[in-house]
Design a protein around this motif. Structure first.
Motif, mmCIF file in Angstrom:
data_model
loop_
_atom_site.group_PDB
_atom_site.id
_atom_site.type_symbol
_atom_site.label_atom_id
_atom_site.label_comp_id
_atom_site.label_asym_id
_atom_site.label_seq_id
_atom_site.Cartn_x
_atom_site.Cartn_y
_atom_site.Cartn_z
ATOM 1 N N VAL A 209 -21.216 31.467 -2.794
ATOM 2 C CA VAL A 209 -20.138 32.124 -3.528
ATOM 3 C C VAL A 209 -19.574 31.186 -4.596
ATOM 4 O O VAL A 209 -19.337 31.589 -5.744
ATOM 5 N N ASP A 210 -19.388 29.930 -4.224
ATOM 6 C CA ASP A 210 -18.887 28.945 -5.183
ATOM 7 C C ASP A 210 -19.867 28.805 -6.367
ATOM 8 O O ASP A 210 -19.442 28.750 -7.529
ATOM 9 N N ALA A 211 -21.144 28.797 -6.069
ATOM 10 C CA ALA A 211 -22.149 28.667 -7.137
ATOM 11 C C ALA A 211 -22.081 29.857 -8.087
ATOM 12 O O ALA A 211 -22.106 29.704 -9.314
ATOM 13 N N VAL A 212 -21.992 31.045 -7.517
ATOM 14 C CA VAL A 212 -21.956 32.260 -8.336
ATOM 15 C C VAL A 212 -20.683 32.288 -9.184
ATOM 16 O O VAL A 212 -20.729 32.601 -10.389
ATOM 17 N N GLU A 213 -19.557 31.945 -8.575
ATOM 18 C CA GLU A 213 -18.307 31.978 -9.345
ATOM 19 C C GLU A 213 -18.312 30.943 -10.462
ATOM 20 O O GLU A 213 -17.877 31.232 -11.582
ATOM 21 N N LYS A 214 -18.815 29.748 -10.151
ATOM 22 C CA LYS A 214 -18.893 28.731 -11.201
ATOM 23 C C LYS A 214 -19.854 29.159 -12.316
ATOM 24 O O LYS A 214 -19.556 29.016 -13.505
ATOM 25 N N ALA A 215 -20.983 29.699 -11.922
ATOM 26 C CA ALA A 215 -21.984 30.088 -12.933
ATOM 27 C C ALA A 215 -21.427 31.185 -13.844
ATOM 28 O O ALA A 215 -21.604 31.145 -15.069
ATOM 29 N N ILE A 216 -20.751 32.157 -13.248
ATOM 30 C CA ILE A 216 -20.217 33.256 -14.063
ATOM 31 C C ILE A 216 -19.104 32.759 -14.985
ATOM 32 O O ILE A 216 -19.052 33.117 -16.170
ATOM 33 N N SER A 217 -18.238 31.885 -14.474
ATOM 34 C CA SER A 217 -17.193 31.321 -15.335
ATOM 35 C C SER A 217 -17.817 30.574 -16.507
ATOM 36 O O SER A 217 -17.418 30.743 -17.668
ATOM 37 N N LEU A 218 -18.791 29.743 -16.209
ATOM 38 C CA LEU A 218 -19.437 28.954 -17.261
ATOM 39 C C LEU A 218 -20.185 29.857 -18.237
ATOM 40 O O LEU A 218 -20.189 29.621 -19.447
ATOM 41 N N ALA A 219 -20.797 30.906 -17.715
ATOM 42 C CA ALA A 219 -21.531 31.840 -18.577
ATOM 43 C C ALA A 219 -20.593 32.508 -19.574
ATOM 44 O O ALA A 219 -20.981 32.839 -20.696
ATOM 45 N N LYS A 220 -19.352 32.708 -19.134
ATOM 46 C CA LYS A 220 -18.360 33.345 -20.017
ATOM 47 C C LYS A 220 -17.653 32.331 -20.905
ATOM 48 O O LYS A 220 -16.702 32.673 -21.608
ATOM 49 N N GLY A 221 -18.060 31.070 -20.801
ATOM 50 C CA GLY A 221 -17.477 30.049 -21.674
ATOM 51 C C GLY A 221 -16.158 29.520 -21.165
ATOM 52 O O GLY A 221 -15.444 28.828 -21.890
ATOM 53 N N GLN A 222 -15.833 29.854 -19.919
ATOM 54 C CA GLN A 222 -14.589 29.345 -19.335
ATOM 55 C C GLN A 222 -14.804 27.935 -18.794
ATOM 56 O O GLN A 222 -15.895 27.585 -18.358
ATOM 57 N N LYS A 223 -13.730 27.143 -18.796
ATOM 58 C CA LYS A 223 -13.813 25.822 -18.186
ATOM 59 C C LYS A 223 -13.576 25.938 -16.694
ATOM 60 O O LYS A 223 -12.803 26.779 -16.234
ATOM 61 N N LEU A 224 -14.217 25.078 -15.944
ATOM 62 C CA LEU A 224 -13.954 25.026 -14.508
ATOM 63 C C LEU A 224 -12.695 24.205 -14.280
ATOM 64 O O LEU A 224 -12.345 23.348 -15.087
ATOM 65 N N ASP A 225 -12.005 24.492 -13.158
ATOM 66 C CA ASP A 225 -10.772 23.738 -12.857
ATOM 67 C C ASP A 225 -11.104 22.265 -12.619
ATOM 68 O O ASP A 225 -12.087 21.943 -11.989
#
Lengths: 168, 168, 168, 168
Positions: free
Chosen positions: B152-168
């Protein structure tokens, strides 16, 4: 009338960054010279940086140099490439660079070099490294990239491995 | 008469070995399910192991799966691939797998996976890793592969990054 | 929880020039519309000209469009491509375009289209032609490119051939 | 210490079927011999049929032969190839064969040869044909493939065109 030449020649790939420091250029040029002195054909990606320095070294010692280019224009190569292969397949040419050799010498290098190391190891083609990538898988070191101490050591190791000899 | 669909869809690549342990298969299947639940298209290499498990997970949740195959035969894909792309370019297809995605999730994997990580990073496509390769260059860690704790963490990080969002 | 989708979908490639006349664009758009109306997925090279017109036609009828691009940038595709595959292998992607389909419709086209016709025929993938190349080998016509009279005829022939049916 | 070799060498591609008749093999072997006598490097697809016969001819006259292979195994080449390039990109290597040459000689050949003719013409690389494909587009002959009368005529035309000279 000559006889057909059945023998495949000793061919070593030199891989590394398209940009490199002066220090790395010296290292790559020495690798190219030492390969040529030992009669090996040098195959590389045909462009600048480590590739150009290695080709220059080989050319100085009258060695044969092959440049496998990403573009479809054979004139895109550095001036020390004698036989340009214009693949037209972009960075898929990284596969051809390593697969056309019996061993690979990696000098420094960026992510493109990393892909070439991966393709070589995937095909059991030995890779000798000079200041290049180290790999850990699941926390454990993958020692497949054989470390060399200097240019001569890298060339000697690569040629031994290319001939199927074991290293001491 | 409908309107043309101008929007490019969120597409995440899942990469990993053609053979994998049961544990990794569960991890990959969960990644596939979680991607599908969030509406992402899954692109992969179309074959067995991690690729098949991830596609199976996506298919269970009615997600769309694309398999980019090395061979020129679209039937070479695993049964959960809905859209096979038969490239005919061998492992050069590794480039297409990662370049067709906005982010990559690497699960375990062998040297082929290493080449895909290299091609992704070369193109600044974010890579999230689960039990996969760590990279050191000249003795220093390259932290480009972002570690995830679980599927779940991998998917959430990947989707955030795919959308150009920064990770916390 | 859904069931995995085991069925491969009917996929037809539309090939033709990156530039085309208004007349050819109408032809290509009609081909795209007729394919979508019959539920076929349209695969193409993802760029302009015949490719864009065919994708526009398919999009109007809510059909699925796949664009297999030469570059490694998925945003290089025309706006009617829903699933861009960024191969990064240049015109080697021509192989992937035809090999990913069960039949090919060639509309007009230049030398790139000729290579796609060649790759399709080499793999026994049927090719239906609209105002496109005719081939003669050693003075004899090679009738492998099946002539169609108009867009609807081309689509019907391609779908029949894709399903393994014989033409009347 | 030698000087670097800046000059790119005259390189001619010979393309044709992997299977060929005895008559075509004689034609291809003569083409290979005549190229070598004139100092041209022969590049080809590295396999059997026309490719092997042409390499044999070149080898008899001590010419240099390069074989650009579809597989990733350099030993897949015919015994007269001195420099195998193992591309690993399948028939995408057809692009590399023609793009690495300044002119192409097509001898007979099947659909694979047709794709090579297409890729050469797409890049404005001259193609000289011996008993090979003729092309018609929309009912009009495309005379881009220049017909040769025999092996010597083909070699002379190809070398003139490779040097940018006009034919009489």
């Amino acid at each position: 009338m000559g006889k057909p030449n059945f023998e495949k020649k000793l061919t070593i790939a030199v891989i590394g960054g398209g940009r490199c420091s002066a220090q790395e250029a010296v290292l790559a040029e020495t690798v190219g010279r030492e390969l040529a002195k030992r009669g090996a054909i040098l195959v590389c990606g045909g462009l600048t940086g480590v590739m150009e320095a290695a080709c220059r070294g080989a050319a100085i010692e009258s060695g044969l140099t092959i440049g496998i280019l990403p573009s479809d224009d054979p004139t895109d190569c550095n001036p020390y490439v004698q036989i340009p292969v214009a693949t037209g397949v972009g960075y898929a040419r990284n596969i051809a660079v390593v697969k056309s050799a019996q061993a690979v010498i990696a000098i420094d290098g960026d992510y493109g070099t990393l892909t070439e190391i991966g393709f070589a190891l995937k095909s059991n083609i030995p890779v000798v490294g000079l200041n290049t990538w180290s790999l850990y898988r699941n926390g454990q070191e993958d020692k497949s990239v054989i470390k060399a101490e200097d240019a001569v050591d890298a060339v000697e190791k690569a040629i031994s491995l290319a001939k199927g000899q074991k290293l001491d």
